[in-house]
Motif scaffolding. Structure first.
Motif, PDB file in Angstrom:
ATOM      1  N   CYS A 162       0.814  -1.365   0.022  1.00 18.17           N
ATOM      2  CA  CYS A 162       0.188   0.264   0.507  1.00 18.17           C
ATOM      3  C   CYS A 162       1.183   1.547   0.307  1.00 18.17           C
ATOM      4  CB  CYS A 162      -0.919  -0.028   1.247  1.00 18.17           C
ATOM      5  SG  CYS A 162      -2.240  -0.697   1.030  1.00 18.17           S
ATOM      6  N   HIS A 163       2.262   1.086   0.460  1.00 25.07           N
ATOM      7  CA  HIS A 163       2.715   2.674   0.966  1.00 25.07           C
ATOM      8  C   HIS A 163       3.479   2.529  -0.951  1.00 25.07           C
ATOM      9  CE1 HIS A 163       5.090   5.603   3.197  1.00 25.07           C
ATOM     10  NE2 HIS A 163       6.120   5.663   2.513  1.00 25.07           N
ATOM     11  N   LEU A 164       3.557   1.283  -0.964  1.00 24.28           N
ATOM     12  CA  LEU A 164       4.716   1.677  -2.203  1.00 24.28           C
ATOM     13  C   LEU A 164       3.474   2.793  -3.818  1.00 24.28           C
ATOM     14  CD1 LEU A 164       6.912   1.332  -4.151  1.00 24.28           C
ATOM     15  CD2 LEU A 164       6.331  -0.737  -4.578  1.00 24.28           C
ATOM     16  N   ALA A 165       2.245   2.171  -3.951  1.00 27.82           N
ATOM     17  CA  ALA A 165       1.440   2.610  -4.351  1.00 27.82           C
ATOM     18  C   ALA A 165       0.998   3.774  -4.046  1.00 27.82           C
ATOM     19  CB  ALA A 165       0.000   1.914  -4.229  1.00 27.82           C
ATOM     20  N   ALA A 166       0.955   3.910  -2.372  1.00 27.82           N
ATOM     21  CA  ALA A 166       0.654   5.757  -2.226  1.00 27.82           C
ATOM     22  C   ALA A 166       1.817   6.497  -2.590  1.00 27.82           C
ATOM     23  CB  ALA A 166       0.241   5.502  -0.115  1.00 27.82           C
ATOM     24  N   VAL A 167       3.262   6.044  -2.108  1.00 27.53           N
ATOM     25  CA  VAL A 167       4.648   7.056  -2.104  1.00 27.53           C
ATOM     26  C   VAL A 167       4.371   7.737  -3.941  1.00 27.53           C
ATOM     27  CG1 VAL A 167       7.239   6.582  -3.045  1.00 27.53           C
ATOM     28  CG2 VAL A 167       5.619   5.529  -0.511  1.00 27.53           C
ATOM     29  N   ARG A 168       3.655   6.652  -5.132  1.00 28.64           N
ATOM     30  CA  ARG A 168       4.190   6.823  -5.932  1.00 28.64           C
ATOM     31  C   ARG A 168       3.331   7.941  -6.576  1.00 28.64           C
ATOM     32  NH1 ARG A 168       7.566   4.786  -9.760  1.00 28.64           N
ATOM     33  NH2 ARG A 168       7.348   6.929 -10.046  1.00 28.64           N
ATOM     34  N   CYS A 170       1.704   9.945  -5.076  1.00 31.75           N
ATOM     35  CA  CYS A 170       2.350  11.091  -4.060  1.00 31.75           C
ATOM     36  C   CYS A 170       2.693  11.799  -4.800  1.00 31.75           C
ATOM     37  CB  CYS A 170       2.315  11.055  -2.574  1.00 31.75           C
ATOM     38  SG  CYS A 170       0.821  11.157  -1.385  1.00 31.75           S
ATOM     39  N   GLY A 171       3.474  11.309  -6.248  1.00 33.22           N
ATOM     40  CA  GLY A 171       4.410  11.715  -6.710  1.00 33.22           C
ATOM     41  C   GLY A 171       5.804  11.468  -6.626  1.00 33.22           C
ATOM     42  N   LEU A 172       6.308  10.805  -5.771  1.00 30.65           N
ATOM     43  CA  LEU A 172       7.562  10.193  -4.937  1.00 30.65           C
ATOM     44  C   LEU A 172       8.378   9.509  -5.682  1.00 30.65           C
ATOM     45  CD1 LEU A 172       7.533  11.701  -1.226  1.00 30.65           C
ATOM     46  CD2 LEU A 172       8.576  12.021  -3.878  1.00 30.65           C
ATOM     47  N   SER A 173       9.515   9.036  -6.630  1.00 28.42           N
ATOM     48  CA  SER A 173       9.260   8.032  -6.451  1.00 28.42           C
ATOM     49  C   SER A 173      10.235   6.805  -5.193  1.00 28.42           C
ATOM     50  CB  SER A 173      11.712   8.349  -7.411  1.00 28.42           C
ATOM     51  OG  SER A 173      12.366   9.108  -6.592  1.00 28.42           O
ATOM     52  N   ALA A 174      10.476   5.513  -5.251  1.00 26.73           N
ATOM     53  CA  ALA A 174      10.828   4.963  -4.458  1.00 26.73           C
ATOM     54  C   ALA A 174      11.823   5.581  -3.392  1.00 26.73           C
ATOM     55  CB  ALA A 174      10.211   3.627  -4.853  1.00 26.73           C
ATOM     56  N   GLN A 175      13.373   5.694  -4.388  1.00 30.20           N
ATOM     57  CA  GLN A 175      14.587   5.942  -4.025  1.00 30.20           C
ATOM     58  C   GLN A 175      14.353   7.343  -3.520  1.00 30.20           C
ATOM     59  OE1 GLN A 175      17.479   6.745  -6.671  1.00 30.20           O
ATOM     60  NE2 GLN A 175      19.158   7.826  -5.357  1.00 30.20           N
ATOM     61  N   GLU A 176      13.489   8.720  -3.803  1.00 28.92           N
ATOM     62  CA  GLU A 176      13.158   9.210  -3.008  1.00 28.92           C
ATOM     63  C   GLU A 176      11.987   9.282  -1.674  1.00 28.92           C
ATOM     64  OE1 GLU A 176      12.303  13.590  -5.970  1.00 28.92           O
ATOM     65  OE2 GLU A 176      10.453  11.475  -5.895  1.00 28.92           O
ATOM     66  N   ALA A 177      11.580   8.970  -1.483  1.00 22.62           N
ATOM     67  CA  ALA A 177      10.636   8.134  -0.627  1.00 22.62           C
ATOM     68  C   ALA A 177      11.886   7.391   0.335  1.00 22.62           C
ATOM     69  CB  ALA A 177      10.110   7.155  -0.134  1.00 22.62           C
ATOM     70  N   VAL A 203       9.647  16.953   0.740  1.00 22.48           N
ATOM     71  CA  VAL A 203       9.193  16.059   2.087  1.00 22.48           C
ATOM     72  C   VAL A 203       7.373  15.717   2.227  1.00 22.48           C
ATOM     73  CG1 VAL A 203       9.418  16.065   4.441  1.00 22.48           C
ATOM     74  CG2 VAL A 203      11.404  16.536   2.825  1.00 22.48           C
ATOM     75  N   PRO A 204       7.151  16.923   2.508  1.00 22.25           N
ATOM     76  CA  PRO A 204       5.510  16.748   2.885  1.00 22.25           C
ATOM     77  C   PRO A 204       4.854  15.712   1.411  1.00 22.25           C
ATOM     78  CG  PRO A 204       5.488  19.129   2.587  1.00 22.25           C
ATOM     79  CD  PRO A 204       6.613  19.114   2.094  1.00 22.25           C
ATOM     80  N   ARG A 205       5.270  15.387   0.900  1.00 21.66           N
ATOM     81  CA  ARG A 205       4.443  14.886  -0.147  1.00 21.66           C
ATOM     82  C   ARG A 205       4.660  13.109   0.225  1.00 21.66           C
ATOM     83  NH1 ARG A 205       4.594  15.781  -6.316  1.00 21.66           N
ATOM     84  NH2 ARG A 205       4.895  17.710  -6.812  1.00 21.66           N
ATOM     85  N   ARG A 206       5.997  12.711   1.082  1.00 24.14           N
ATOM     86  CA  ARG A 206       6.027  11.325   2.112  1.00 24.14           C
ATOM     87  C   ARG A 206       5.026  10.777   3.236  1.00 24.14           C
ATOM     88  NH1 ARG A 206       8.203   9.141   5.692  1.00 24.14           N
ATOM     89  NH2 ARG A 206       7.842   6.986   6.307  1.00 24.14           N
ATOM     90  N   GLN A 207       4.311  12.957   3.709  1.00 21.68           N
ATOM     91  CA  GLN A 207       3.423  12.894   4.574  1.00 21.68           C
ATOM     92  C   GLN A 207       2.587  12.401   5.063  1.00 21.68           C
ATOM     93  OE1 GLN A 207       4.561  16.386   5.817  1.00 21.68           O
ATOM     94  NE2 GLN A 207       6.505  16.293   7.225  1.00 21.68           N
ATOM     95  N   ARG A 208       1.958  13.038   3.051  1.00 14.81           N
ATOM     96  CA  ARG A 208       0.449  12.906   2.948  1.00 14.81           C
ATOM     97  C   ARG A 208       0.304  11.311   2.170  1.00 14.81           C
ATOM     98  NH1 ARG A 208      -0.831  13.643  -3.627  1.00 14.81           N
ATOM     99  NH2 ARG A 208      -2.854  12.805  -3.211  1.00 14.81           N
ATOM    100  N   ALA A 209       1.557  11.064   1.966  1.00 20.31           N
ATOM    101  CA  ALA A 209       2.158   9.095   1.252  1.00 20.31           C
ATOM    102  C   ALA A 209       1.805   8.603   2.986  1.00 20.31           C
ATOM    103  CB  ALA A 209       3.451   8.917   0.796  1.00 20.31           C
ATOM    104  N   GLU A 210       1.899   8.759   4.029  1.00 19.20           N
ATOM    105  CA  GLU A 210       1.899   8.140   5.329  1.00 19.20           C
ATOM    106  C   GLU A 210       0.452   8.101   5.056  1.00 19.20           C
ATOM    107  OE1 GLU A 210       3.301   6.340   6.905  1.00 19.20           O
ATOM    108  OE2 GLU A 210       5.949   6.364   6.249  1.00 19.20           O
ATOM    109  N   ARG A 211      -0.210   9.368   5.085  1.00 19.41           N
ATOM    110  CA  ARG A 211      -1.382   9.662   5.406  1.00 19.41           C
ATOM    111  C   ARG A 211      -2.419   8.887   4.464  1.00 19.41           C
ATOM    112  NH1 ARG A 211      -0.269  14.588   6.817  1.00 19.41           N
ATOM    113  NH2 ARG A 211      -1.317  15.325   4.262  1.00 19.41           N
ATOM    114  N   LEU A 212      -2.233   8.540   3.261  1.00 16.66           N
ATOM    115  CA  LEU A 212      -2.695   8.500   2.793  1.00 16.66           C
ATOM    116  C   LEU A 212      -2.977   5.918   2.256  1.00 16.66           C
ATOM    117  CD1 LEU A 212      -4.578   7.998  -0.724  1.00 16.66           C
ATOM    118  CD2 LEU A 212      -2.437   8.157  -1.264  1.00 16.66           C
ATOM    119  N   THR A 213      -1.542   5.417   3.286  1.00 15.78           N
ATOM    120  CA  THR A 213      -0.956   4.508   3.075  1.00 15.78           C
ATOM    121  C   THR A 213      -2.346   4.217   4.812  1.00 15.78           C
ATOM    122  OG1 THR A 213       1.149   4.204   2.751  1.00 15.78           O
ATOM    123  CG2 THR A 213       0.340   2.657   3.997  1.00 15.78           C
TER     124      THR A 213
END
Length: 242
Positions: A162-168, A170-177, A203-213
């Motif tokens: 779920c987190h991998l899907a959320a990260v992508r 939110c516009g981040l690559s897995a490496q950026e995350a 950085v806020p994109r990863r915080q958003r990805a956590e919420r989306l996860t």
């Protein structure tokens, strides 16, 4: 307990307990005993063996967070040792062995297994192939402590997918995350070659990805009642208190 409160309580212990298993020398020793050379062969071939005999590039796309060279090297190194299905079964056995050594003896693993299996059975696995593969992995009924650890692993794979899907999304690559979460040095440790710092504006994109996860996992935990979620959270904390 409310759904998102339960997720907040259990997500980190489930993740960290799984990390302890994966990084333990005892786990590596099981791989060596099974014929794998030192390195990432047992980890990659075992953990991702539930995907079948897939090309390394496909394995990389499914798991996401490890650097592609690390995954390809480990996957290919493990291929001559045993077929993917056999490697996954060997890895599952290592999961259960580690659980028997680290889950406290006073935990009600029978009740945990009952609640965890409700979650696993009721999960929607669409777009979560690594979770689906581990859900399909046989879990013996005569080893309740080992089975509890295997179910921890399956639930960890659910959140990871779920987190991998959320990260992508939110516009981040897995490496950026990975860099945002762990820093450049640790990202390199996990196989990313010459990772660079990530701009603070991202950085806020990863915080958003956590919420989306959390939101993506919410339907999973809806399978339990408020009381069961409270019990499950308590059992996860007790089980991972090694």
């Amino acid at each position: 307990m409310e759904i998102l409160d339960c997720i907040s309580v259990v997500a980190r212990p489930i993740h960290d307990f799984g990390d302890e298993f994966m990084s333990d020398e005892a786990t590596a020793t099981i791989g060596l005993s099974a014929g794998f050379a030192p390195g990432r062969g047992f980890y990659c071939r075992g953990r991702f063996g539930v995907l079948g005999e897939a090309p390394a590039s496909v394995v990389q796309s499914v798991q996401g967070f490890l650097g592609p060279h690390l995954v390809a090297a480990g996957w290919l190194a493990g291929r001559p040792v045993m077929p993917a299905e056999e490697a996954a079964a060997c890895y599952a056995q290592a999961v259960r062995t580690w659980g028997r050594a680290h889950i406290p003896g006073d935990v009600d693993v029978e009740h945990f297994n009952h609640l965890a299996q409700q979650l696993i059975d009721g999960a929607d696995a669409d777009a979560l192939p690594l979770f689906a593969g581990w859900r399909a992995q046989a879990c013996p009924g005569d080893d309740p402590v080992g089975a509890a650890m295997q179910r921890i692993h399956v639930l960890r794979e659910h959140r990871g997918a779920c987190h991998l899907a959320a990260v992508r999304l939110c516009g981040l690559s897995a490496q950026e995350a990975m860099v945002i979460n762990l820093g450049v040095e640790q990202a390199a440790h996990y196989g990313w070659q010459e990772p660079h710092p990530v701009a603070a504006t991202r950085v806020p994109r990863r915080q958003r990805a956590e919420r989306l996860t959390d939101e993506m996992q919410a339907p999973l935990y809806a399978a339990l009642t408020d009381r069961q979620r409270t019990e499950f959270a308590q059992l996860v904390n007790a089980l991972t208190a090694d």
